[in-house]
Structures are given as structure tokens and as C-alpha cells.
Design a protein around this motif. Structure first.
Motif, PDB file in Angstrom:
ATOM      1  N   ALA A  30      -0.141 -18.274  -3.428  1.00 19.89           N
ATOM      2  CA  ALA A  30      -0.561 -17.383  -4.521  1.00 19.89           C
ATOM      3  C   ALA A  30      -0.976 -16.020  -3.977  1.00 19.89           C
ATOM      4  O   ALA A  30      -0.579 -14.976  -4.520  1.00 19.89           O
ATOM      5  CB  ALA A  30      -1.701 -18.023  -5.312  1.00 19.89           C
ATOM      6  N   ARG A  31      -1.774 -16.004  -2.914  1.00 18.29           N
ATOM      7  CA  ARG A  31      -2.189 -14.722  -2.307  1.00 18.29           C
ATOM      8  C   ARG A  31      -0.992 -13.998  -1.711  1.00 18.29           C
ATOM      9  O   ARG A  31      -0.894 -12.768  -1.763  1.00 18.29           O
ATOM     10  CB  ARG A  31      -3.235 -14.967  -1.234  1.00 18.29           C
ATOM     11  CG  ARG A  31      -4.509 -15.589  -1.713  1.00 18.29           C
ATOM     12  CD  ARG A  31      -5.392 -14.631  -2.483  1.00 18.29           C
ATOM     13  NE  ARG A  31      -6.061 -13.637  -1.662  1.00 18.29           N
ATOM     14  CZ  ARG A  31      -6.893 -12.725  -2.126  1.00 18.29           C
ATOM     15  NH1 ARG A  31      -7.153 -12.658  -3.433  1.00 18.29           N
ATOM     16  NH2 ARG A  31      -7.471 -11.848  -1.326  1.00 18.29           N
ATOM     17  N   MET A  32      -0.075 -14.775  -1.131  1.00 16.93           N
ATOM     18  CA  MET A  32       1.097 -14.185  -0.478  1.00 16.93           C
ATOM     19  C   MET A  32       2.004 -13.467  -1.487  1.00 16.93           C
ATOM     20  O   MET A  32       2.653 -12.476  -1.156  1.00 16.93           O
ATOM     21  CB  MET A  32       1.881 -15.286   0.247  1.00 16.93           C
ATOM     22  CG  MET A  32       3.090 -14.799   1.028  1.00 16.93           C
ATOM     23  SD  MET A  32       4.025 -16.156   1.762  1.00 16.93           S
ATOM     24  CE  MET A  32       4.881 -16.807   0.315  1.00 16.93           C
ATOM     25  N   ARG A  33       2.023 -13.954  -2.707  1.00 13.36           N
ATOM     26  CA  ARG A  33       2.925 -13.393  -3.723  1.00 13.36           C
ATOM     27  C   ARG A  33       2.204 -12.459  -4.703  1.00 13.36           C
ATOM     28  O   ARG A  33       2.771 -12.080  -5.733  1.00 13.36           O
ATOM     29  CB  ARG A  33       3.628 -14.517  -4.479  1.00 13.36           C
ATOM     30  CG  ARG A  33       4.434 -15.431  -3.561  1.00 13.36           C
ATOM     31  CD  ARG A  33       5.463 -16.244  -4.290  1.00 13.36           C
ATOM     32  NE  ARG A  33       6.164 -17.160  -3.409  1.00 13.36           N
ATOM     33  CZ  ARG A  33       7.146 -16.819  -2.574  1.00 13.36           C
ATOM     34  NH1 ARG A  33       7.537 -15.559  -2.509  1.00 13.36           N
ATOM     35  NH2 ARG A  33       7.734 -17.726  -1.809  1.00 13.36           N
ATOM     36  N   PRO A  78       6.475 -11.125  -0.297  1.00 11.60           N
ATOM     37  CA  PRO A  78       5.322 -11.346   0.579  1.00 11.60           C
ATOM     38  C   PRO A  78       5.195 -10.211   1.601  1.00 11.60           C
ATOM     39  O   PRO A  78       6.135  -9.457   1.751  1.00 11.60           O
ATOM     40  CB  PRO A  78       5.664 -12.683   1.255  1.00 11.60           C
ATOM     41  CG  PRO A  78       7.171 -12.753   1.232  1.00 11.60           C
ATOM     42  CD  PRO A  78       7.607 -12.031  -0.005  1.00 11.60           C
ATOM     43  N   PRO A  79       4.024 -10.055   2.273  1.00 10.07           N
ATOM     44  CA  PRO A  79       2.867 -10.961   2.338  1.00 10.07           C
ATOM     45  C   PRO A  79       1.768 -10.653   1.345  1.00 10.07           C
ATOM     46  O   PRO A  79       0.808 -11.404   1.271  1.00 10.07           O
ATOM     47  CB  PRO A  79       2.375 -10.731   3.765  1.00 10.07           C
ATOM     48  CG  PRO A  79       2.672  -9.283   4.025  1.00 10.07           C
ATOM     49  CD  PRO A  79       3.947  -8.976   3.275  1.00 10.07           C
ATOM     50  N   GLY A  80       1.835  -9.531   0.602  1.00 13.47           N
ATOM     51  CA  GLY A  80       0.857  -9.256  -0.438  1.00 13.47           C
ATOM     52  C   GLY A  80      -0.574  -9.244   0.057  1.00 13.47           C
ATOM     53  O   GLY A  80      -0.887  -8.718   1.132  1.00 13.47           O
ATOM     54  N   LEU A  81      -1.452  -9.876  -0.738  1.00  8.02           N
ATOM     55  CA  LEU A  81      -2.882  -9.883  -0.410  1.00  8.02           C
ATOM     56  C   LEU A  81      -3.196 -10.715   0.834  1.00  8.02           C
ATOM     57  O   LEU A  81      -4.272 -10.573   1.422  1.00  8.02           O
ATOM     58  CB  LEU A  81      -3.677 -10.440  -1.593  1.00  8.02           C
ATOM     59  CG  LEU A  81      -3.832  -9.523  -2.797  1.00  8.02           C
ATOM     60  CD1 LEU A  81      -4.567 -10.239  -3.926  1.00  8.02           C
ATOM     61  CD2 LEU A  81      -4.581  -8.252  -2.411  1.00  8.02           C
ATOM     62  N   ALA A 100      -1.943 -10.405   3.707  1.00  6.04           N
ATOM     63  CA  ALA A 100      -2.082  -9.486   4.835  1.00  6.04           C
ATOM     64  C   ALA A 100      -3.469  -8.861   4.857  1.00  6.04           C
ATOM     65  O   ALA A 100      -4.066  -8.670   5.923  1.00  6.04           O
ATOM     66  CB  ALA A 100      -1.003  -8.398   4.767  1.00  6.04           C
ATOM     67  N   LEU A 101      -4.001  -8.548   3.678  1.00  6.37           N
ATOM     68  CA  LEU A 101      -5.361  -8.016   3.604  1.00  6.37           C
ATOM     69  C   LEU A 101      -6.378  -9.069   4.051  1.00  6.37           C
ATOM     70  O   LEU A 101      -7.344  -8.756   4.765  1.00  6.37           O
ATOM     71  CB  LEU A 101      -5.660  -7.562   2.171  1.00  6.37           C
ATOM     72  CG  LEU A 101      -7.053  -6.975   1.915  1.00  6.37           C
ATOM     73  CD1 LEU A 101      -7.301  -5.739   2.778  1.00  6.37           C
ATOM     74  CD2 LEU A 101      -7.229  -6.650   0.431  1.00  6.37           C
ATOM     75  N   ASP A 102      -6.127 -10.327   3.671  1.00 12.64           N
ATOM     76  CA  ASP A 102      -7.031 -11.413   4.071  1.00 12.64           C
ATOM     77  C   ASP A 102      -7.056 -11.591   5.584  1.00 12.64           C
ATOM     78  O   ASP A 102      -8.125 -11.776   6.179  1.00 12.64           O
ATOM     79  CB  ASP A 102      -6.594 -12.726   3.412  1.00 12.64           C
ATOM     80  CG  ASP A 102      -6.762 -12.714   1.903  1.00 12.64           C
ATOM     81  OD1 ASP A 102      -7.531 -11.873   1.403  1.00 12.64           O
ATOM     82  OD2 ASP A 102      -6.118 -13.542   1.228  1.00 12.64           O
ATOM     83  N   THR A 103      -5.889 -11.552   6.209  1.00 12.47           N
ATOM     84  CA  THR A 103      -5.840 -11.763   7.660  1.00 12.47           C
ATOM     85  C   THR A 103      -6.495 -10.602   8.411  1.00 12.47           C
ATOM     86  O   THR A 103      -7.209 -10.819   9.390  1.00 12.47           O
ATOM     87  CB  THR A 103      -4.381 -11.930   8.133  1.00 12.47           C
ATOM     88  OG1 THR A 103      -3.591 -10.820   7.676  1.00 12.47           O
ATOM     89  CG2 THR A 103      -3.779 -13.219   7.616  1.00 12.47           C
ATOM     90  N   MET A 104      -6.269  -9.379   7.933  1.00  7.02           N
ATOM     91  CA  MET A 104      -6.909  -8.227   8.585  1.00  7.02           C
ATOM     92  C   MET A 104      -8.424  -8.294   8.437  1.00  7.02           C
ATOM     93  O   MET A 104      -9.171  -8.028   9.391  1.00  7.02           O
ATOM     94  CB  MET A 104      -6.361  -6.921   7.989  1.00  7.02           C
ATOM     95  CG  MET A 104      -4.943  -6.579   8.424  1.00  7.02           C
ATOM     96  SD  MET A 104      -4.430  -4.911   7.923  1.00  7.02           S
ATOM     97  CE  MET A 104      -4.094  -5.160   6.180  1.00  7.02           C
ATOM     98  N   ALA A 105      -8.900  -8.640   7.238  1.00  4.63           N
ATOM     99  CA  ALA A 105     -10.341  -8.723   6.995  1.00  4.63           C
ATOM    100  C   ALA A 105     -10.964  -9.843   7.831  1.00  4.63           C
ATOM    101  O   ALA A 105     -12.080  -9.704   8.349  1.00  4.63           O
ATOM    102  CB  ALA A 105     -10.607  -8.955   5.505  1.00  4.63           C
ATOM    103  N   LEU A 142       4.414 -14.834  10.347  1.00  3.74           N
ATOM    104  CA  LEU A 142       3.715 -16.121  10.393  1.00  3.74           C
ATOM    105  C   LEU A 142       4.001 -16.950   9.138  1.00  3.74           C
ATOM    106  O   LEU A 142       4.157 -18.177   9.215  1.00  3.74           O
ATOM    107  CB  LEU A 142       2.210 -15.889  10.540  1.00  3.74           C
ATOM    108  CG  LEU A 142       1.740 -15.397  11.917  1.00  3.74           C
ATOM    109  CD1 LEU A 142       0.269 -15.000  11.869  1.00  3.74           C
ATOM    110  CD2 LEU A 142       1.971 -16.459  12.982  1.00  3.74           C
ATOM    111  N   CYS A 143       4.084 -16.286   7.981  1.00  2.82           N
ATOM    112  CA  CYS A 143       4.426 -16.999   6.742  1.00  2.82           C
ATOM    113  C   CYS A 143       5.812 -17.629   6.843  1.00  2.82           C
ATOM    114  O   CYS A 143       6.033 -18.758   6.387  1.00  2.82           O
ATOM    115  CB  CYS A 143       4.364 -16.057   5.546  1.00  2.82           C
ATOM    116  SG  CYS A 143       2.687 -15.569   5.076  1.00  2.82           S
TER     117      CYS A 143
END
Length: 560
Positions: free
Chosen positions: A141-144, A206-209, A211-216, A255-256
Motif C-alpha cells: 500500500a505504501r509502495m503504491r 513504485p516506490p512511492g511513500l 522511499a520516504l519511509d526508508t529514508m526516514a 529492494l522492492c
């Protein structure tokens, strides 16, 4: 005796329910508690627990109401305790129930599942693979989902990346224009392509949000490494700078794809990553290791902005090769992936390319054809030697007991086949001990599979032994000698050897595999001196003959 009776009773119940005469929903809560009690008992017969787990799995898959009742009776901790036993069948049944509950619920608390270090069976490997896919797909869901510029939480996360990387002056006293200019400058240093509106970089799905999650996650979990990455690259020349944001977005996508996030589990899949079961947030932790690896590889390649795609190809290869070695912990993955630096990747690529070029170059193909007869003769001799040593076979005649054994071997001069009954304990019998014989000159043909006489007679057993059956037909009154090999290897050895005796070509898959291996080994040995020397497609031109041969030594004068 009571546990055995209970096991048979539950097994009979399971078989009756499988016929679909009675619905699973007719079962009472008392019965469910009784079956769950067998599973929850710390001291219980493993056979009873296996059948009980299978019954509960069928309940969970048949009805949502039954799933809720089973969920109340069976705890995840108890199922995990069954996964830690040495009995692999009990492990498999427990994993099947766990998977059924996860799929029925759609969401369940994740626990680290530690399975035994012994080899995992095919069925267990499939369940582990499905569990991995189900859990990883929660990230889909986050990826899309692209970043929403009007979402305050997402904007805060984005600005949190900037603030964690730079010690900015207080923005409260700045004008709007000055604040926007400062933010744009810092987002540019972070590696965003659109520094005035960095959210646009995260609009691709993808990677959508994700990517933001992994950076954070990287910025909060490893703040020193994060700051070092950003500041180190922002101090380089623009063309040699490794852009953190752009690299992170592409790395998250890689990675996805490697972890196949978003793909439904395959019905036959079994390729799982042991590292998944030792780490709660696998994607994020892999990202933290790989983004630092990316910076290291960028420097090793002396890359510029134009080399971005080349660097990402190397990173993908480093991750894929390391995961294929099945590391069991993050520390092991980190050590292996960092050891696989850019120079090692180049060596591996060169070796694979040379191997491919060697096998396709016309001179090498010609050399292969010249070597084939010699190596085929070597395989023929090996087959005949194997026949001379002999093999133990089981009786297949319906007139005799099935546990009777007989032995067949070829005489040293390759002219006679000797065979006869032997005892189980007997070692390789001598030729004199084998009463029956067939002259090789009398053999007419070798037939296999359904063409064998004993396969036509024993139709009920065809499916089990059809691929291992072969027969010799010979002239004397149209008799045949019938065999059933104990393994595919013995079948290939004997059918090849008999064909060699008859002057026919060997045709087994074993022969083709061995020939390919021998050819590959021989080619490599012949080309050792030519390492790193390009092999031309055509032979070099023959030089012209010399104008005279006066340089030749005259032996006749020396003798006088």
C-alpha cells in the motif's frame, strides 16, 4: 495404546470430513476446545498433535466463524513453540495452521520464527516462502501511494530529513522568501531533483511513500551515518556528488523488486530468505546497509552523475548475489555484501563473460567437436567397467517373493552376461557363483519403459517403476531378461552399457550431462595458457614461403 486409538480416531474423522458430507460449521465449541487442547498440551503424543493441527487448519480455511473460535483457543506463541521442535512433520503442520490463520485474518502479530538448522523440506520451505510474501506485501500500500503535498504528516517527514541532515538557523525569524530559498538549497544538497518541490520526486509509484519511509528510518535509526552520507557528498564537486534522495528512491525500488513486494505468493514457490525470520523490519534494515554500500561503491567507481544507472546496476548485482547465498543474519549480510566490492563484481563479470565467449567462439566449438570422440570413448569404457562390476537388482516376477534379489554382471572379456539369485548380505559375487548366463552375441535389443514385457504384465505397478524398467531380448526362443533399476543412475549406466555392447549410441541424460562436464573441464585445461588472450573467429593467414631454405642445417656433411 490410548494415544494410538486417539490418533486413528482423529484421522478417520478427518477423512470423513474431507468427503464433504457434513459441514465443518456443524462442529461444536466443545469439540473445537477438545482438539485445541491436544495442540496446547505440553506433553502429548506428536501423532495426535499432527492430526489435530490438520483438523484446525481445515476449520480455519472453511469458515470465518470457526477461524475466530480457533484464534481464541490457539495462541501464536504455542504455534511457534511447535516450530522449534525437531519433528519436521509437526513443524510443517504447525506452519500450515499458522499460514491459514494469517491468510484468514489478513493481519496478525509478527513474531520471529526460528526453525531448526537442519535442512528444510519442500513443504516447509513453501510455507516459509508464503509467510515471507504475506508479511512483505503489507508494504504494498505504501509502495503504491505517491506523496501528497497537502498531507501534513508526510510534509513533516520530508522536512524532518532536511532538519536531521543540517544544523539550520532558526527559521522563525526569516521571511517566507528567505525560508523557501534556504529549504530549496538544503533539499538540493539532499539530492532531490526538484529542490523547490521535493514531494514530486516521490510521486513515482513504485516506490512511492515507501522511499520516504526508508529514508526516514535511516535518518532516525542511524543519524551519524545519515549525516555523514549527506555532508560528505554535499562537499564534493557537483558532478561527483552521490545524490542521497535520488539514490534512496532508486534503491528502495530495487529492494522492492528483489523481494518481490506486491507480487501474490506462488502456489509452488519455495525461495525464501532466512534473514527475514531474524529481523522485524527487513526492508528498512536492508536499505540502511545498502545505502551505505551505495556510497562506498560510488567512490570505488569514481562515478559522476552520468554514471548513476551504472552504479545502480552494480548495487542490484551486489544485493542479488549476496541474498542468493542465503545469509541468516543482518550482520552476515552486511559482511558479505561489503566484501563483494566493485573490483570483485568486475572479476565475476569477466569470468562469466570469458566462459560465455569461450563456449561460443568458433575455434572453441571446433575444438569441442574434436574432443567429443575421445571423451565419448572414455564414457563407454566407464559404462562397460560398471557392467563388469555388476549390480544388485530386485525380483519383479509375480511368481516369486518381492524381497528376492539377483545379481547381474558382465564378464571381463565383455562377451557374456552372468546373472543369478543372491542373498541380501552377499557382497559382490564372483562370476562362478552366478549360475545363468547370456552370450552378448545373442542379445537382439534393449527396450525400456512401457515397451518392456514385465511392464505389460504388471500394469498396476507401471506408474511407480516405469522410468526404471528395461529389458534385454535375445534370440533363444524369444526370451527376455527383465530389470528394474534401484535408481535413475543405475538405469542410465546399464542402458548405456548395453547399447555400447550392441554397437549403438548412448542416449541417456546422464551421458549427456557427463559429456558436457568433461568437455567443459577439458576446454578450460586446454585454454589455461590463453587466459585474457582474445580468441579470433578465424585462423590467421599463412605467411608466404621463404625465398630460399639455406638456413636449414645439412646433416649429411656433419656425418662425414
Amino acid at each position: 495404546m490410548a494415544p494410538l486409538i486417539m490418533t486413528h480416531t482423529l484421522t478417520a474423522f478427518m477423512e470423513l470430513m474431507d468427503h464433504g458430507i457434513v459441514s465443518w460449521e456443524n462442529l461444536s465449541s466443545v469439540f473445537i476446545k477438545k482438539i485445541a487442547g491436544f495442540v496446547n498440551a505440553k506433553v502429548q503424543d506428536t501423532s495426535i498433535q499432527q492430526v489435530s493441527l490438520a483438523i484446525l487448519e481445515s476449520m480455519v480455511l472453511s469458515s470465518n466463524n470457526l477461524f475466530n473460535e480457533v484464534k481464541q483457543e490457539i495462541t501464536l506463541e504455542r504455534l511457534i513453540s511447535h516450530l522449534q521442535v525437531t519433528n519436521q512433520q509437526l513443524q510443517t503442520k504447525a506452519m500450515a495452521l499458522l499460514m491459514a490463520m494469517l491468510l484468514a485474518a489478513g493481519e496478525a502479530d509478527r513474531q520471529n520464527i526460528i526453525h531448526s538448522s537442519s535442512s528444510v523440506g519442500d513443504e516447509m520451505a513453501h510455507y516459509l516462502y508464503v509467510l515471507q510474501m504475506v508479511r512483505l506485501n503489507h508494504l504494498e500500500a505504501r509502495m503504491r501511494t505517491p506523496l501528497d503535498s497537502y498531507n501534513q504528516e508526510q510534509r513533516d517527514m520530508l522536512h524532518g530529513l532536511r532538519q536531521a541532515a543540517f544544523e539550520t538557523e532558526s527559521e522563525s525569524g526569516l521571511s517566507n522568501e528567505r525560508r523557501r530559498s534556504l529549504c530549496a538549497k538544503e533539499f538540493k544538497k539532499l539530492g532531490f531533483s526538484n529542490n523547490s518541490n521535493p514531494g514530486q520526486d516521490l510521486s513515482r509509484c513504485p516506490p512511492g511513500l515507501l522511499a520516504l519511509d526508508t529514508m526516514a528510518y535511516f535518518a532516525s535509526r542511524y543519524p551519524d551515518a545519515y549525516s555523514r552520507f549527506v555532508l560528505e557528498n554535499s562537499s564534493r564537486e557537483d558532478k561527483h556528488e552521490c545524490p542521497f534522495a535520488r539514490s534512496s528512491i532508486q534503491l528502495t525500488l530495487i529492494l522492492c523488486e528483489i523481494l518481490r513486494i506486491g507480487e501474490p505468493p506462488s502456489e509452488t514457490g519455495s525461495d525464501y530468505h532466512p534473514i527475514f525470520f531474524a529481523q522485524d523490519r527487513l526492508l528498512e534494515e536492508l536499505f540502511c546497509i545498502c545505502i551505505q554500500l551505495l556510497n562506498k561503491t560510488w567512490k570505488e567507481m569514481r562515478a559522476t552523475q552520468e554514471d548513476f544507472d551504472k552504479v545502480m546496476q552494480v548495487i542490484r548485482e551486489q544485493i542479488t548475489r549476496t541474498l542468493s547465498s542465503k545469509p541468516t543474519s543482518l550482520e552476515l549480510f552486511k559482511n558479505k555484501v561489503n566484501a563483494l566490492n566493485y573490483s570483485e563484481i568486475l572479476k565475476l563479470r569477466q569470468t562469466e563473460r570469458l566462459h560465455q565467449e569461450e563456449t561460443l567462439a568458433p575455434p572453441v566449438l571446433e575444438l569441442k567437436e574434436r574432443l567429443k570422440p575421445e571423451l565419448l570413448e572414455l564414457i563407454r569404457q566407464q559404462r562397460l567397467n560398471r557392467l563388469s562390476h555388476g549390480t544388485l537388482f530386485r525380483k519383479i516376477s509375480s511368481r516369486r517373493r518381492q524381497d528376492k534379489l539377483w545379481y547381474c554382471r558382465l564378464s571381463p572379456n565383455h562377451k557374456v552376461l552372468h546373472y543369478g539369485d543372491v542373498e541380501e548380505e552377499t557382497e559382490t559375487p564372483s562370476i562362478e557363483a552366478l549360475q545363468e548366463k547370456i552370450p552378448v552375441a545373442d542379445i537382439k535389443n534393449v527396450v525400456t519403459g512401457k515397451d518392456c514385457p514385465h511392464m505389460k504384465e504388471n500394469k498396476g505397478k507401471q506408474n511407480k517403476v516405469l522410468d526404471l524398467a528395461f529389458s534385454i531380448t535375445y534370440d533363444v526362443e524369444e526370451y527376455s531378461l527383465n530389470f528394474i533399476a534401484s535408481s535413475r543412475t543405475d538405469f542410465c549406466l546399464w542402458t548405456d552399457g548395453l547399447n555400447v555392447l550392441l554397437g549403438k549410441e548412448m542416449s541417456s541424460e546422464s551421458m549427456r550431462s557427463e559429456l558436457e562436464i568433461l568437455l567443459s573441464m577439458e576446454i578450460k585445461l586446454r585454454l589455461l595458457d590463453l587466459e585474457n588472450v582474445p580468441i579470433p573467429d578465424t585462423a590467421p593467414p599463412i605467411p608466404k614461403a621463404p625465398s630460399n631454405f639455406n638456413f636449414c642445417y645439412d646433416f649429411s656433411q656433419a656425418e662425414q
